[in-house]
Structure formats: structure tokens, C-alpha cells
Design an enzyme around this catalytic site. Sequence first.
Site, PDB file in Angstrom:
ATOM      1  N   ALA A 568    -104.659  13.426  90.879  1.00  0.00           N
ATOM      2  CA  ALA A 568    -104.144  14.656  90.269  1.00  0.00           C
ATOM      3  C   ALA A 568    -104.022  14.470  88.767  1.00  0.00           C
ATOM      4  O   ALA A 568    -103.380  13.528  88.308  1.00  0.00           O
ATOM      5  CB  ALA A 568    -102.786  15.013  90.867  1.00  0.00           C
ATOM      6  N   GLU A 569    -104.631  15.387  88.019  1.00  0.00           N
ATOM      7  CA  GLU A 569    -104.441  15.413  86.570  1.00  0.00           C
ATOM      8  C   GLU A 569    -103.601  16.641  86.240  1.00  0.00           C
ATOM      9  O   GLU A 569    -104.084  17.769  86.292  1.00  0.00           O
ATOM     10  CB  GLU A 569    -105.777  15.485  85.839  1.00  0.00           C
ATOM     11  CG  GLU A 569    -105.607  15.375  84.327  1.00  0.00           C
ATOM     12  CD  GLU A 569    -106.833  15.793  83.560  1.00  0.00           C
ATOM     13  OE1 GLU A 569    -107.560  14.916  83.074  1.00  0.00           O
ATOM     14  OE2 GLU A 569    -107.081  17.014  83.463  1.00  0.00           O
ATOM     15  N   ASP A 570    -102.352  16.411  85.928  1.00  0.00           N
ATOM     16  CA  ASP A 570    -101.416  17.513  85.700  1.00  0.00           C
ATOM     17  C   ASP A 570    -100.588  17.222  84.472  1.00  0.00           C
ATOM     18  O   ASP A 570     -99.795  16.268  84.455  1.00  0.00           O
ATOM     19  CB  ASP A 570    -100.520  17.708  86.926  1.00  0.00           C
ATOM     20  CG  ASP A 570     -99.436  18.742  86.687  1.00  0.00           C
ATOM     21  OD1 ASP A 570     -99.667  19.652  85.865  1.00  0.00           O
ATOM     22  OD2 ASP A 570     -98.372  18.644  87.309  1.00  0.00           O
TER      23      ASP A 570
END
Length: 856
Positions: A568-570
Site C-alpha cells: 500500500a502506498e498511502d
Amino acid sequence: MLVTCSTLNTFSPSISVSSTKFCQCQSLYPNNFFLQSKPHTSMNFPNKFAFFLRERHKSLKDLKDELFKRNLMLKDIAYGFELMGLHRHPEHRMDFMEWAPGARYCSLIGDFNGWSPTDNSAREGHFGHDDYGYWFIILEDKLKDGVKPDQLYFQQYNYVDDYDKGDSGDASIEEIFKKANDDYWEPGEDTFVNRRFEVPAKLYEQLFGPNGPQTEEELEGIPFPDAETRYNEWKKLHKNDPPSNLPPCTVIDEGKEYDIYNIKSDPVWLEKIRAKKPPLPYWFETRKGRQAWLKKYAPAIPHGSKYRVYFNTPSGPLERVPAWATYVQPDTNGNEASAIHWEPPPEHAYKWKNKHPKVPKSLRIYECHVGISGSEPKISSFIDFTEKVLPHVKGAGYNAIQMIGVVEHKDYFTVGYRVTNLYAVSSRYGTPDDFKRLVDEAHGLGLLVFLDIVHSYSAADEMVGLSLFDGSNDCYFHTGKRGHHKYWGTRMFKYGDHEVLQWVEEYQIDGFQFHSLSSMMYTHNGFASFTGNLDDYCNQYVDKDAFLYLVLANELLHTLHPDIITIAEDATFYPGLCEPTSQGGLGFDYYVNLSAPEMWSSFIKNIPDHEWSMNKIVSALMGNRQYADKMLIYAENHNQCISGGESFAEILFGEINKHTPGSTESLLRGCSLHKMIRMITFTIGGRAYLNFMGNEFGHPKRVEFPMPCNNNSYSLAHRCWYLLSNEVHHNLFSFDKDLMNLDENNRLLSRGLPHIHHVNDTTMVISYIRGPLLFVFNFHPTEAYERYSVGVEEAGEYQIILNTDEKKYGGRGLVDAQQHLQRTMSRKVDGLQNCLEVPLPSRTAQVYKLTRILRI
């Protein structure tokens, strides 16, 4: 699978979330944060967030119930690609299925039918269109001249295998069916099957005679005995018949309204019938192989044909590329594209050779873009990448590759963003089989293959992609402002639609990085100020359907493929990114620490060397200690050097051949910091590390894709692999390779968190212990320390195994061989029982390994 890619650096959301706020936010939810809450700024925030999670859990349950009403198994939900699009059917035909609820007419057009919109169609109200908006078209293979059709209209062919079963002609269809009937039916049953109207006709004649009633009115006036009486009389008439001719069950009418017939069966007969199996072996004898198909038929759509789907909509006729096309070829202008039917003959189709590598305990990921991976100023191919780049990745010590820009997209200069066809590999780089070979060869080298996918970068152009696909604005996307990204000019998916939830894996990919989750999780696309309060993650700007989509995607992926990895790139650090979905989390395996590259970029661009804060470095790199084992970290990825950015090497020392003899010190500074930045980022972070292609040897040039503003030049759209023969770049590569081997040989990243015991902003020294290794960094630009004391827990002898200042890495070699072995002193330093006095030249770092334990 709904696949999209990643974002331009110039599009990066301007979100400021400090690591401190992230720690505060995440610390509220240890282990099971769905059930626990603690006070945070305002008492209503945890309660509100807990209510939000419970509501999401209920919505997810309702969604699953709805999906299982329409799908029998979990696999059916995830493998819609096996039905959607164009597929070969064994009954010498092609089946095409498309979802377009707004269309009134659908047909398939292409080279194969002269682009006729009427030859191959499925009309509303006819077979081929259902209430959910799915259109179904059958395209029969073409019978060759002078050849008779198959005796069976449902004759099946195994299109792939060349076998003789069913082709030899040893047994006719009638003989095969007779053998099946003889094996399956009991004596007397086959008579009923073959002459099923004879028995009721004779029974009718026995009951009413040759001149019996001919109408229902006449039938009502005839008195009938009850069923038991009729049956007993019939048995008396046939009492001398052999037992095989008598029925195996007795029918008795008990006169109950709810039970007209009570059937009592012969237990011996019943057991025999239940043991029977359908005569499938005989059915398979009728299937023919590819050779028989070739003698009779030509494909309805030849391999390599161009085709599109034609719709008649309330807005008029439309021609679109099918949403599930697996191979798409844009025209030279990029304004129109056609799907390519990819069905090579079995002898030419790619056959997989290697299995998935075993998932390692730590990830060393090599991020790459196929198009710019070559050394020449042109678009490189999958074949070039397979033959030239994969061996380099393996030799450099990485164990995974992450690919960006693979999914078909509108313009090359968008780096693979603005996706047009979510299930097609980009034709710019080669064919689907070329990509399969790339993945297969990577697996053969022991490399995992990840795809960088995005869901917020679908092209908004109406001539390509899915925008206004069936003439309506809400087929795949939200209507109005919500259907358009606020800043990137791309479309936003309507994640609540079940059709958008179909997920596919087609190329044996080992994992996915979900790029820029903040753009899909919030209706403001992440362009908002985040205070760190939990209210930011459960207010009116949250897209609940997107959260359900992410949870369901992770559940499907990990259920169907337990070894798959999701990242996840958040930028908003949503609480519970990597928590199990059963505990209220989103279910990702890793999250990306975006603070580290921003911190390094700010330091080397804006802050003088002597003002660097050691505490800020450690804080940014460590992130949240509670979830450090789930962290993926990097010093720089493609965003730092694509579309107007600069690589760290370009900032630190630029092109080496432009340096004059007086700039040696500047080059030494740049190379030293380049090595130290990578070393501390790699060794202090979590279990996953990433590096962009070429940065391991200090690629001095940024990436600039061809576009009108640079006269469509490819001069900066490639990698300078020839620099590896340059001494400075070769030294940097040798260091990066030994750094990767440090993890390979010592299982460094999988050993858990480092124990950071020395962080001094005055001396600019950082020291920490991870496993059996001691790391010492001196970031001071001028101060060198002959005997610097750092604490260690274990008394013994420590050997230098990696030193950034060694001459083979381009350093000065100020630490001589006699100083490589250090013995501890019994003195308490940094809260530890023993200490080492180590030499620390300026801008250097050293790694010590405990080689001998001394017991005192």
C-alpha cells in the site's frame, strides 16, 4: 483484475503528515484496533472511528452476500476474465462477452468481417443480452469449402492438443452412444428412453379403450379408481412377467393434500442407481483434437486480427476497444486504438517453464520501467529487458522486480499512467507472450515480479479507454465532479459497482503495489490537510465503496493465492493499512514509508550538510516502530527523477566527466553521501527495500519522456548502462551490490527492529545494532574521530565487514587494515555494558560484526 498504474511526480499530492502524527494515530490500534480505542484529542474520535469500522464490516458482509448470489464460488468473483472478453469455446466457435448496460445494440467488428456492424451482433431482447447489461455474441468458426458439418452440432474440439481420440474413425458416434447407454441404463430403462411415448399411449388405451375420451371435459366424467387400486390391478395382469420388467418402486396414494404420492423404492435397486456415474468417458471419446479441427475449420477471428466492439446508444453509434481486451494496439496518433486477437497456434504459444520462487523473508526490490531500460534512445522491448536487464538485477543482489508502466496507456510520456485498457500489457514493449517470457525468466532467476497498479489514473479520453464506454457517463465511473480527479485529469472509478470488482491474474505475477491509495480512498483525492485525528479517516470525504473494494481485493488475492504480496502506498497513513481484514484493517502486507525520500530530498537540496539533524533522519526512517516489520522503504524511486525531477546522484555530483580537477572534493562528498544515504535507509528500515533502475550506480541523468515540449526527444528516456565501466559508477555499484549481499548473507532485514542507542546531533553520529551487526555513521562534513565511543551489549571482538570509505568503493581508505578488528572495553556507554572505540572519518559509515564473544 482491474489494473492501473502509478502517478507522475508532478502530480504527487501535497499532503503533509508528520511521522509523529502517524505514530500517534497508529498507536491507537495495537493488534485488534477494531475492538479497542483510546482517548485521542477528543473523546468522540475513537468512538466515531470504531462506529465507522463496524459500519464498514456490515457493508462488506452485505456486499459479499450480493456477490455470492451472482457467483457460485469465490473463484467466480475473482476470475471474471475467464468469461469476459473474447475466448475460444470447444464447440468450434468464439464467445465474446461485454458489459455495457447503457447500450441498445452490440456487435463485434473487425478485419474478420470487413468491419460490418451487422454480421456478428447480439440485440436487446434476443439471446445475448441479460438484465445486468452483459452482451453475449457467438462467432462460429468458418467451415472450409467442400467439407461437411459435424454430425453432432455440439461436437467439441480440444483446440490446443494434437491427439487422435475421436479423429481415428474406429467407432462412429452411434456406436459410442450405444456403448454409453448399455453401460449406464438398467434393462428396461433404455426402452423407456428410446420409446418414451409408447408406454403412456398403451396405458391410456388400457384404461379407456381404443375410443377413449379425447378432451378434458370428456375425461372429467369418467370415474377413476384410486392409484393404489389401479396399480394393484396392473400388477395382477403382469404377475407372470420377469422381475426386470416390473417397476422398482410402488406408488401409493395416501390421500393427503400435501403428499400426492408416497413412493416406496426397492432398496437394492436404489443402491445400484446411486452408485452409477454419468458416462463421461464415452463423451470424451467424441472430443476431437486440433488436427481434426484444422481439417474442417478456419478460425472465426484469425490470430492477429484487429477488432472493436460496436454499440448503438441513445447518443448514437460508438466504436470502442473491448474493456477486457488483453492486447491493444494504438494508432500512431494515440487517438484511436484497436484490440488485437491474440491466439497463436499452440506450437507457437508461450509455455511456462518455471514455478514461482519461494517468497523470501525480506524483499530487495528493483523498480524498473521497460521502455527506458535500454541504453539506446528508443522504446525498449520486453525481449530487451529479459535478455539484458534481468541478469543485471540478479547479479546486483536483488530478489524482486517491480514494474511500472506495463499496463496499456494512452501516451508514452505519462510513464504508464492514464491507463486505457486495464487487462492488456502495453503493445509498445511487445506481445503478451513476450511479457510472459519476461516473468517466467525472472522466476527462473529466483526473482519475484510485482506490478505497480493504480485505480485513479484511467484515461479520460473518449476515443480510448473506458470513459463514456457505452455512451453513458456512469458505466465505470462516477458522474459529475466526483468522476474526475481534481488535478490529474483522470477518471475516478465507481467502486460500488460489482462489475468493477472483478479481479484477474493472468501473467503469474507475484504481487501488486497499490499506487496512491489516497486518491481513491477520499473524495478530495488526498488533497487536504491531515491533522492526525481519527476524524480525518472517517468523515464525509471518505469513499466507503473504495475501502470495501480494497478489503475485498486483499481478501480475494490472499485467499486464492496465499503467497501473493500486496503493498500500500498511502500518503495519509490510514490506520490499519496492514492489519488483517478480520480485525478491521485493509489487509496489505506492506506499507510504503513516503517520509524517507521526502526527507532526503529536502536535506540534499535545501539544508547545508552541517545542519542535518540526526534525530530527524532516524525519526523519518523508522516511521512507526509498531509496524516497522510491515514497512517498505527507499531513498529514491522513479518519482525523484521522472518528469522534471532529479536523481540524487544528479544533485550530489552530476555528470562526472564535467568535473575539473578542482572539483574532486565535491565529487567525493557526493559519492560519500550517496553511499551513506542508501546504507542507513536500507539497514534501519523494515523488511522491504526498493531502488529505482540505475540509481544503484548513481545514474547522473534524470528521466524525460518524449513529448512535444522537447521535440519528442528520447535523449533522456533511456539508461546509461555504459557508465558501469566508469570507475566512479562502478565503485558505487560494487558498494550497492555488497550492501544487498549484507542482507543475503546475514538475514539482516528479517531480524526485526534495530536497537538505536546513539543519536548525537552535535557530533552528527548515529549508531545502532541489528542482529549481530553494529552500524556506525558519521555524517559530519569535516569532523573526523580517531576513537569514538559507541556502546555494545555483547563483549568480544568486532570485525569491519563493510566500510563506505574503502578505496574499492571510491573512498579514501583512511581506516587501515589494523583498525578493522576492534575489541570491546568494559565501560558503560549509551546505556550498554560495553563499548567500542572506533575510528570515524568524516562522511563515512562502517558495519561491524561480532566475530568472537568474550565471557567476563
